[in-house]
Design a protein around this motif. Structure first.
Motif, mmCIF file in Angstrom:
data_model
loop_
_atom_site.group_PDB
_atom_site.id
_atom_site.type_symbol
_atom_site.label_atom_id
_atom_site.label_comp_id
_atom_site.label_asym_id
_atom_site.label_seq_id
_atom_site.Cartn_x
_atom_site.Cartn_y
_atom_site.Cartn_z
ATOM 1 N N GLY A 422 -9.133 -8.750 -4.157
ATOM 2 C CA GLY A 422 -9.143 -7.634 -5.099
ATOM 3 C C GLY A 422 -7.757 -7.290 -5.585
ATOM 4 O O GLY A 422 -6.926 -8.161 -5.855
ATOM 5 N N ARG A 423 -7.450 -5.975 -5.685
ATOM 6 C CA ARG A 423 -6.133 -5.509 -6.113
ATOM 7 C C ARG A 423 -5.238 -5.370 -4.894
ATOM 8 O O ARG A 423 -5.055 -4.272 -4.336
ATOM 9 N N SER A 438 3.266 0.004 -1.152
ATOM 10 C CA SER A 438 2.843 -0.513 -2.450
ATOM 11 C C SER A 438 4.056 -0.923 -3.267
ATOM 12 O O SER A 438 5.176 -0.454 -3.028
ATOM 13 N N LEU A 448 0.416 -4.790 -13.922
ATOM 14 C CA LEU A 448 -0.647 -4.473 -12.966
ATOM 15 C C LEU A 448 -0.472 -3.106 -12.333
ATOM 16 O O LEU A 448 -1.354 -2.648 -11.604
ATOM 17 N N VAL A 451 0.371 -1.832 -6.731
ATOM 18 C CA VAL A 451 -0.521 -2.716 -5.987
ATOM 19 C C VAL A 451 -0.155 -2.627 -4.511
ATOM 20 O O VAL A 451 1.030 -2.716 -4.160
ATOM 21 N N LEU A 469 -0.821 -13.938 -4.220
ATOM 22 C CA LEU A 469 -1.791 -13.148 -4.977
ATOM 23 C C LEU A 469 -3.170 -13.773 -4.855
ATOM 24 O O LEU A 469 -3.301 -15.010 -4.881
ATOM 25 N N LEU A 473 -6.974 -11.458 -9.036
ATOM 26 C CA LEU A 473 -6.017 -10.478 -9.561
ATOM 27 C C LEU A 473 -5.388 -10.932 -10.869
ATOM 28 O O LEU A 473 -4.914 -10.107 -11.653
#
Length: 659
Positions: A422-423, A438, A448, A451, A469, A473
């Motif tokens: 996911g993110r 983050s 983005l 994250v 990643l 994403l």
């Protein structure tokens, strides 16, 4: 006297030229505009290249400033020492200590100003050569040239005068304190070479080098490598400061023969310790910086190659473009494949923006291909060995040995990477990204935003991507042209030739061992280019400093050579004695330089042992041989030329002269 002033002027001129050139190139690179018409990915790549060039030019500027200060101060100290009899006569006719000191400082200002005036145009030539070298090696785009800036005149003159004053200040203070009669007789304080300043500088810098060696293993992959490659700087200064103690002893231990010429050379080595140390000092710096930096870099590179070979679990490697993972896993005979797509990124942490490299991966496949699901102690020795069986204790291990993670407990198992979906992002083997909290992440044409960082793999000494990643994403449009590396494991009993032929329709197929060797060659090529760019002109300046010291020393030996010839030696014997003495000093300087370089090797071995579990030491024998040969050739040729010139007049003419 002319040769003394010319030697000081030359050292200032070249020092100013090197500093000016490096500074102008650094400013030019830092303000370089992105060419129009580039796509988002190309703009990011251009920005990354500019950042790397600025970092490298910063290293070059620091190295240039260090070498300029060291060689100028050594040259001025030697020049003042050669004139101590002149200063003694001034003192005897009534000049005070302050007057002698003031005269030397005035000379330093004059020489610094003249050196800067000559260094400015010389710096333009050096800048053109540096820019051409960087273009040739691909560090800067085609057409890159250093830009002239008017304010550099003030910087260059300030640098020349400041370095000249700094180099002359200590020598002027010492010259003013020496008693006139002691200077004329060369006894007492005047004959003392190991002063309190030399002892203090030598011990302080030796302590600094020792501290770097001790702390390097704690710095992890990046910090430890940087500290190891910085050890030669303080170690070289320490060795140069203490060289008057060691160079004569080493020179006397070298085989110089038992005849008259050998005896004369040994006597000169012991009696002229200041001259021997002045010639050896730039040699020590040259050898320590070139060999120490190269050896430490080669050791760390080889350690990274061994680490990568040990951790990579694959039979074949496929190089292609775009998300080719499904096509590869669909090939009959392929048991598993980890397809890793490279994409540039920009990371913002604590309001600081930096470029980063990212890999778009399948977490489970990545963990299998890079042995993240077993401790380093359980890893097979060869990259083409089979990995652990699914469900085995090794495959279920939730930790990596401290040796493989720089002594830090890092979550780097398949379960940890399972959170990468996911993110979310994970910190890759290249590190340099906070492993929690983050980050603000931007990809080409895609911001983005914030994250979370949910996992991390151990930082490796071989480096790698900064970020990992998940595939979901990144939009497909950004992955379509992304470079891809797929690490492929074959099913038991599968025909390697058949699978290779099928994979060849997708991309370029290479055996894992061949790919590792090619990757190692590419890494070595980049490191060698950086080495040449950072050390090339600096090493040349240090070599010129060696020549300068020999010329200054020979200019003051005309009467000495004449006395030897009047005493019965022929001109040829005098020349051979001078050559033998020069060779012995050169050999002693090389030995001390290698000793200083050994500190970098020790730090590199300790760092690689702490990070990978195995100490790695690599000696660049070709470079070592080349440096030693060039040093002996240059010092020998310079000694012969200067000695031949100094012995051209008739001996009786020189002895009858006042000077």
């Amino acid at each position: 006297m002319i040769a003394l002033f010319a030697g000081s002027l030359l050292s200032v001129t070249l020092g100013v030229a090197l500093v000016q050139s490096s500074l102008l190139l650094l400013i030019t690179a830092a303000t370089l505009d992105t060419p129009p018409g580039l796509g988002a990915a190309e703009r990011m790549e251009f920005s990354d290249n500019v950042t790397a060039a600025v970092s490298m030019l910063g290293l070059i500027l620091g190295m240039a400033t260090f070498l300029a200060g060291f060689i100028i101060s050594s040259t001025f100290a030697f020049t003042v020492a050669q004139r101590r009899r002149d200063f003694a006569l001034l003192r005897l006719v009534g000049a005070g200590r302050g007057q002698v000191r003031l005269r030397l400082l005035r000379e330093a200002v004059l020489l610094g100003g003249l050196g800067a005036a000559l260094g400015v145009p010389t710096g333009l030539l050096v800048m053109a050569a540096q820019a051409a070298l960087m273009r040739h090696q691909g560090f800067v785009p085609p057409g890159f040239e250093g830009e002239w800036r008017p304010w550099i005149l003030a910087v260059s003159f300030g640098t020349g005068i400041a370095l000249a004053l700094a180099g002359a200040m200590v020598a002027a203070h010492r010259a003013a304190r020496v008693r006139p009669l002691e200077a004329l007789r060369d006894t007492g304080t005047a004959a003392r070479v190991m002063t309190a300043t030399r002892w203090t500088a030598g011990l302080i810098f030796f302590g600094g080098a020792l501290a770097l060696v001790i702390v390097a293993p704690v710095g992890g992959p990046g910090g430890g490598a940087a500290m190891a490659m910085n050890v030669p700087l303080p170690a070289a200064i320490a060795a140069a400061a203490l060289s008057p103690l060691v160079v004569p002893l080493l020179g006397r231990l070298l085989p110089t023969g038992s005849g008259v010429i050998g005896a004369l050379a040994r006597a000169n080595l012991w009696d002229a310790r200041r001259r021997s140390a002045s010639v050896a000092a730039p040699l020590i710096v040259l050898v320590a910086l070139v060999i120490g930096t190269a050896a430490a870099g080669a050791s760390i590179t080889d350690a990274g190659i061994t680490e990568l070979r040990r951790q990579t679990q694959a039979d074949l490697v496929v190089t292609a473009t775009g998300p080719v993972g499904p096509a590869i896993t669909a090939v009959p005979g392929v048991a598993s494949a980890s397809t890793e797509l490279s994409i540039p990124a920009t990371v913002v942490t604590d309001d600081e923006s930096s470029s980063a490299s990212a890999l778009v991966i399948d977490p489970a496949a990545y963990a299998r291909a890079h042995s993240l699901s077993q401790p380093a102690s359980a890893l097979p020795a060869r990259a083409d060995s089979a990995g652990p069986a699914a469900g085995s204790p090794a495959a279920r291990s939730d930790s990596v040995s401290p040796a493989a993670s720089g002594g830090l407990a890092v979550r780097a198992d398949s379960a940890g990477l399972a959170a990468l979906r996911g993110r979310a992002v994970a910190v890759g083997p290249g590190g340099e990204i906070p492993s929690s909290g983050s980050i603000r992440l931007a990809l080409p044409d895609l911001d983005l935003g914030s994250v979370p960082v949910v996992a991390s793999v151990p930082a490796t000494i071989s480096g790698g991507a900064n970020l990992l990643l998940p595939a979901g994403l990144v939009p497909e449009r950004l992955l379509a042209a992304a470079p891809a590396q797929s690490f492929v494991t074959l099913e038991p009993g599968a025909s390697a030739d058949t699978v290779r032929a099928a994979l060849g329709r997708i991309g370029t197929v290479t055996d894992a061992d061949d790919w590792l060797r090619a990757d190692a060659a590419a890494r070595s090529e980049v490191n060698n280019k950086i080495m040449v760019a950072v050390m090339g002109l600096g090493a040349l300046y240090a070599l010129i400093g060696v020549v300068n010291s020999i010329v200054i020393g020979a200019a003051a030996r005309r009467r000495e050579f004449a006395a030897a010839r009047v005493g019965g030696l022929t001109r040829g014997q005098v020349l051979r004695a001078a050559l033998l003495e020069s060779s012995a000093v050169t050999a002693a300087g090389i030995l001390l330089g290698c000793l200083a370089a050994a500190g970098a090797l020790i730090a590199a071995a300790r760092t690689t042992s702490a990070v990978t579990g195995t100490a790695t030491v690599t000696l660049p024998w070709t470079l070592i041989g080349a440096v030693c040969a060039v040093a002996l050739l240059v010092t020998g040729a310079t000694s012969l030329i200067t000695s031949w010139s100094a012995t051209r007049p008739a001996p009786i003419t020189l002895l009858a002269a006042r000077e």
